[in-house]
Design an enzyme around this catalytic site. Structure first.
Site, mmCIF file in Angstrom:
data_model
loop_
_atom_site.group_PDB
_atom_site.id
_atom_site.type_symbol
_atom_site.label_atom_id
_atom_site.label_comp_id
_atom_site.label_asym_id
_atom_site.label_seq_id
_atom_site.Cartn_x
_atom_site.Cartn_y
_atom_site.Cartn_z
ATOM 1 N N ASP A 88 0.842 -1.196 0.000
ATOM 2 C CA ASP A 88 0.000 0.000 0.000
ATOM 3 C C ASP A 88 0.878 1.247 0.000
ATOM 4 O O ASP A 88 1.858 1.320 0.739
ATOM 5 C CB ASP A 88 -0.912 -0.007 1.228
ATOM 6 C CG ASP A 88 -1.989 1.063 1.108
ATOM 7 O OD1 ASP A 88 -2.616 1.164 0.040
ATOM 8 O OD2 ASP A 88 -2.191 1.806 2.084
ATOM 9 N N THR A 115 -8.507 -5.665 4.294
ATOM 10 C CA THR A 115 -8.499 -4.761 3.138
ATOM 11 C C THR A 115 -9.575 -5.295 2.209
ATOM 12 O O THR A 115 -9.591 -6.494 1.922
ATOM 13 C CB THR A 115 -7.130 -4.803 2.419
ATOM 14 O OG1 THR A 115 -6.099 -4.494 3.353
ATOM 15 C CG2 THR A 115 -7.084 -3.820 1.259
ATOM 16 N N ARG A 155 -6.755 3.930 13.478
ATOM 17 C CA ARG A 155 -5.906 5.115 13.670
ATOM 18 C C ARG A 155 -5.219 5.138 15.033
ATOM 19 O O ARG A 155 -4.097 5.631 15.154
ATOM 20 C CB ARG A 155 -6.749 6.388 13.511
ATOM 21 C CG ARG A 155 -7.435 6.534 12.175
ATOM 22 C CD ARG A 155 -6.448 6.553 11.033
ATOM 23 N NE ARG A 155 -7.124 6.730 9.744
ATOM 24 C CZ ARG A 155 -6.518 6.590 8.581
ATOM 25 N NH1 ARG A 155 -5.239 6.255 8.532
ATOM 26 N NH2 ARG A 155 -7.192 6.750 7.456
ATOM 27 N N LYS A 165 -3.202 -1.863 9.954
ATOM 28 C CA LYS A 165 -3.710 -2.051 8.590
ATOM 29 C C LYS A 165 -3.844 -3.532 8.237
ATOM 30 O O LYS A 165 -4.296 -3.855 7.140
ATOM 31 C CB LYS A 165 -2.733 -1.428 7.584
ATOM 32 C CG LYS A 165 -2.345 0.008 7.868
ATOM 33 C CD LYS A 165 -3.298 0.960 7.212
ATOM 34 C CE LYS A 165 -2.743 2.381 7.228
ATOM 35 N NZ LYS A 165 -3.609 3.286 6.473
ATOM 36 N N HIS A 183 -4.103 14.050 0.750
ATOM 37 C CA HIS A 183 -4.208 13.184 1.934
ATOM 38 C C HIS A 183 -2.966 13.336 2.810
ATOM 39 O O HIS A 183 -3.072 13.571 4.019
ATOM 40 C CB HIS A 183 -4.388 11.727 1.499
ATOM 41 C CG HIS A 183 -4.320 10.737 2.631
ATOM 42 N ND1 HIS A 183 -5.332 10.614 3.565
ATOM 43 C CD2 HIS A 183 -3.367 9.837 2.976
ATOM 44 C CE1 HIS A 183 -4.988 9.667 4.446
ATOM 45 N NE2 HIS A 183 -3.805 9.190 4.111
ATOM 46 N N TYR A 186 3.438 3.122 14.891
ATOM 47 C CA TYR A 186 3.966 3.330 13.535
ATOM 48 C C TYR A 186 5.412 3.783 13.445
ATOM 49 O O TYR A 186 6.025 3.679 12.374
ATOM 50 C CB TYR A 186 3.058 4.274 12.736
ATOM 51 C CG TYR A 186 3.329 5.751 12.892
ATOM 52 C CD1 TYR A 186 4.003 6.456 11.884
ATOM 53 C CD2 TYR A 186 2.890 6.444 13.994
ATOM 54 C CE1 TYR A 186 4.239 7.814 12.007
ATOM 55 C CE2 TYR A 186 3.118 7.797 14.122
ATOM 56 C CZ TYR A 186 3.795 8.482 13.124
ATOM 57 O OH TYR A 186 4.023 9.817 13.247
ATOM 58 N N GLU A 229 -9.299 4.098 -1.864
ATOM 59 C CA GLU A 229 -8.128 3.924 -2.731
ATOM 60 C C GLU A 229 -8.532 3.164 -3.996
ATOM 61 O O GLU A 229 -9.602 2.575 -4.075
ATOM 62 C CB GLU A 229 -7.030 3.108 -2.006
ATOM 63 C CG GLU A 229 -6.607 3.696 -0.670
ATOM 64 C CD GLU A 229 -5.328 3.091 -0.103
ATOM 65 O OE1 GLU A 229 -4.597 2.418 -0.861
ATOM 66 O OE2 GLU A 229 -5.060 3.314 1.098
ATOM 67 N N GLU A 241 -9.621 12.547 8.020
ATOM 68 C CA GLU A 241 -9.548 13.877 7.398
ATOM 69 C C GLU A 241 -10.900 14.586 7.464
ATOM 70 O O GLU A 241 -10.965 15.786 7.747
ATOM 71 C CB GLU A 241 -9.128 13.750 5.933
ATOM 72 C CG GLU A 241 -7.729 13.220 5.711
ATOM 73 C CD GLU A 241 -7.518 12.810 4.266
ATOM 74 O OE1 GLU A 241 -7.764 11.629 3.942
ATOM 75 O OE2 GLU A 241 -7.124 13.673 3.460
ATOM 76 N N ASP A 287 -8.686 0.432 2.299
ATOM 77 C CA ASP A 287 -7.581 0.078 3.207
ATOM 78 C C ASP A 287 -8.019 0.456 4.626
ATOM 79 O O ASP A 287 -7.592 1.470 5.173
ATOM 80 C CB ASP A 287 -6.330 0.842 2.773
ATOM 81 C CG ASP A 287 -5.142 0.555 3.673
ATOM 82 O OD1 ASP A 287 -5.045 -0.559 4.198
ATOM 83 O OD2 ASP A 287 -4.309 1.466 3.851
ATOM 84 N N GLU A 291 -10.069 3.982 4.115
ATOM 85 C CA GLU A 291 -9.223 4.735 3.194
ATOM 86 C C GLU A 291 -9.703 4.419 1.789
ATOM 87 O O GLU A 291 -9.677 3.256 1.357
ATOM 88 C CB GLU A 291 -7.734 4.399 3.371
ATOM 89 C CG GLU A 291 -7.172 4.966 4.668
ATOM 90 C CD GLU A 291 -5.650 4.968 4.753
ATOM 91 O OE1 GLU A 291 -5.010 4.192 4.017
ATOM 92 O OE2 GLU A 291 -5.110 5.763 5.552
ATOM 93 N N THR A 295 -4.572 6.789 -0.036
ATOM 94 C CA THR A 295 -5.873 7.449 0.083
ATOM 95 C C THR A 295 -6.010 8.580 -0.928
ATOM 96 O O THR A 295 -5.102 9.391 -1.084
ATOM 97 C CB THR A 295 -6.043 7.996 1.506
ATOM 98 O OG1 THR A 295 -5.792 6.943 2.421
ATOM 99 C CG2 THR A 295 -7.454 8.530 1.722
ATOM 100 N N GLN A 309 -2.438 2.604 15.030
ATOM 101 C CA GLN A 309 -1.390 3.148 14.156
ATOM 102 C C GLN A 309 -0.566 4.225 14.875
ATOM 103 O O GLN A 309 0.665 4.247 14.780
ATOM 104 C CB GLN A 309 -2.031 3.734 12.897
ATOM 105 C CG GLN A 309 -1.038 4.165 11.834
ATOM 106 C CD GLN A 309 -1.732 4.633 10.548
ATOM 107 O OE1 GLN A 309 -2.956 4.594 10.440
ATOM 108 N NE2 GLN A 309 -0.950 5.057 9.580
HETATM 109 MN MN MN Z 1 -3.712 3.182 2.720
#
Ligand code: MN
Length: 429
Positions: free
Chosen positions: A130, A261, A241, A257, A137, A248, A205, A368, A237, A203, A354, A244
Site C-alpha cells: 500500500d 483490506t 488510527r 492495517k 491526503h 507506527y 483507494e 480527514e 484500506d 481509506e 488514500t 497506528q
Molecule cells: Mn492506505
C-alpha cells in the site's frame, strides 16, 4: 469513444457500469455452480468456465477458466489479454459472432443474472503493498500531526512512499470486517493497554493488479510497469488510527492495517480504461529520471464514499473525489517497487494510497473528514460520526464517464462487526 452496442440490452443503458466497452473480470457462484470465472455485461454475467468447456472460447493450449481465479489467465500475458477482449466483444456485440446470441439453449446456460450470483475474490493476491501517494491526503495527515509547515515529509515529493501489507486479509466486497484489537496508548495515558480500536477508519483507494511479473535483481521502466498492470479495482484500506498512532514509528503501519483490506469484485482492465488516461499533476521537484512517465498514466475515475449506520434506511455520501488527484500513478509506484531489484509477481496488489481532493467534501478518510475527531460529521439520519461505529456499512464506488456510457467497478462494501473478546490469557485492563 462511443458506447459499443450489445445484444444484451441492459448493457446499452447510459447508467450501467458494465457496457460492452467495459467487460470486467470476476469470479462468481450460483446455487447451481461452484465459483468460476465470469465477465460482467449489463445486469448479467457471462460464464467463461462454461464457454471454455463448450469450446466457444479458447485462449491458448490449456484451459485457464476451470479455476476460480484469474491468475492463470493473467500469466498468459498481454497478447492473450487482447485476444480474449477481442473475442468477447465479438461474441457480445450487436451483429457480432452469433455463437451465443443465436443459440437459445446455450444463451440461457451461460448468462446468469448478477442478482442471482454471489461474488468471490477475483484473483489470488500473492502480495499486497500500500502506498501513501495522494498529496492532499498526505498534506492533511501531516498538518494534523506535525503542523502545516512540516506537513509533507522531506522524501515525499521524490519517492512514492509505501509499506508491505498483508495479502492474507484482502477480502472481496461484502465481507464483514471485525473491529480490530490492539495496543492503544491514549495521549494522556502513561502506559499502553490492549483493547478494541476506537478510531476505526476507511481509506478510499484504487488497487492495481500486476498481471505479468518481473525478475529479481532487474529494475523496470515506468512504461514496462504500465504494461504489467492487468487491471484496477476499488480498494478500502481499513485503518485503526489509534493502533497506528502508537505503533507506527519507526517502521510504519503494522497491525493498524493488517486486519482487513476490501476490494470491489470486478477487475476493470487497462484496455477498458484506456480512453480515460490523464496526466499526474505538475511536479514541484523534477522526479529522478527512472520515475518519469513517458505519457499519461493516471485515469479520470469519479469516486465516492457513503456511510450507512445499522438500521438507517439510506446511506449518506460523505466524499466525492477522483483518482486523477494522485501525485504518483500505479505505474510509477510499481516501477519504484521494483527499482531495488524487488521481484514483482502475478497477483501482486498495489494500493494507491488514500485519494483525497483539495476540498473538504473530497477527503477520502474519516480522519480527514472529521479532522482527527475534532469536527464530527453529521449524517443524513442526524447521527454524528468521527470514526466508524459497530454496524456501520461503508460503501466505496466509482466509474469513468465516457460519451454516453460508464466504466464501473461494482461497489466495495464492508460492514463493521463488534470486536471479539480479548484472548483470556492476555493481561487486560
Ligand atoms: Mn492506505
Amino acid at each position: 469513444m462511443q458506447l459499443k452496442k450489445s445484444w444484451v440490452t441492459s448493457a446499452n443503458s447510459p447508467e450501467t457500469h458494465f457496457p460492452l466497452n467495459n467487460l470486467p473480470y470476476g469470479v462468481f457462484s450460483t446455487d447451481e455452480n461452484e465459483p468460476r470465472c465470469g465477465v460482467a455485461i449489463g445486469d448479467m454475467i457471462l460464464d467463461l468456465t462454461l464457454l471454455e468447456e463448450e469450446g466457444v472460447l479458447s485462449v491458448g493450449d490449456e484451459p485457464v477458466f476451470d479455476l476460480p481465479f484469474w491468475n492463470e489467465f493473467m500469466e498468459l500475458g498481454a497478447e492473450a489479454w487482447l485476444d480474449l477482449r477481442t473475442r468477447l466483444v465479438d461474441l457480445l456485440a450487436e451483429g457480432g459472432d452469433s455463437a451465443i446470441s443465436g443459440n437459445e439453449a446455450l444463451k440461457s446456460r451461460v448468462l446468469v443474472a448478477q442478482s442471482d450470483a454471489q461474488m468471490h475474490m477475483p484473483f489470488v493476491v500473492t502480495e499486497f503493498t500500500d502506498f501513501y501517494a495522494g498529496r492532499h491526503h498526505a498534506t492533511n495527515i501531516g498538518t494534523m500531526f506535525r503542523g502545516a509547515e512540516n506537513a509533507l515529509p522531506p522524501n515525499w515529493l521524490h519517492i512514492p512512499i509505501g509499506y508491505n501489507g498483508r495479502a492474507s486479509t484482502v477480502v472481496v466486497s461484502g465481507t464483514d470486517i471485525r473491529r480490530p484489537l490492539g495496543q492503544l496508548k491514549p495521549p494522556n495515558a502513561d502506559l499502553p493497554h490492549f483493547g478494541a480500536c476506537k478510531r476505526l477508519d476507511v481509506e478510499l483507494e484504487m488497487g492495481a493488479i500486476v498481471g505479468t511479473g518481473s525478475t529479481m535483481g532487474q529494475p523496470i521502466t515506468v512504461a514496462q510497469a504500465d504494461e504489467m498492470i492487468f487491471g484496477y479495482v476499488i480498494l478500502n484500506d481499513w485503518s485503526a488510527r489509534d493502533i497506528q498512532a502508537w505503533e507506527y514509528q519507526p517502521l510504519g503501519p503494522f497491525q493498524a492495517k493488517a486486519f482487513g483490506t476490501s476490494i470491489s469484485p470486478w477487475i476493470v482492465t487497462r484496455a477498458a480504461l484506456e480512453p480515460f488516461r490523464t496526466s499526474t499533476p505538475p511536479r514541484e521537484f523534477d522526479l529522478l529520471p527512472y520515475l518519469r512517465e513517458p505519457g499519461p498514466m493516471l485515469y479520470d475515475i469519479a469516486l465516492e464514499f457513503a456511510l450507512q449506520p445499522d438500521g438507517a434506511d439510506k446511506a449518506t455520501v460523505l466524499t466525492r473525489t477522483n483518482y486523477r488527484e494522485m501525485y504518483y500513478s500505479a505505474a510509477q509506484q510499481l516501477c519504484h517497487h521494483a527499482s531495488s531489484g524487488c521481484e514483482m509477481n502475478v497477483g501482486d496488489l498495489i494500493g494507491s494510497g488514500t485519494i483525497s481532493g483539495p476540498e473538504k467534501h473530497e477527503r477520502g478518510s474519516l480522519l480527514e473528514l472529521s479532522w482527527g475527531g475534532k469536527e464530527p460529521i453529521v449524517l443524513d439520519t442526524g447521527e454524528t460520526r468521527s470514526f466508524l461505529e459497530d454496524g456501520d456499512t461503508a460503501t466505496l464506488s466509482g466509474f469513468a464517464q465516457g460519451n454516453g456510457y460508464r466504466i464501473g467497478f461494482g461497489d466495495c462494501v464492508g460492514t463493521i462487526l463488534p470486536a471479539v473478546e480479548a484472548p483470556r490469557d492476555l493481561p487486560r485492563t
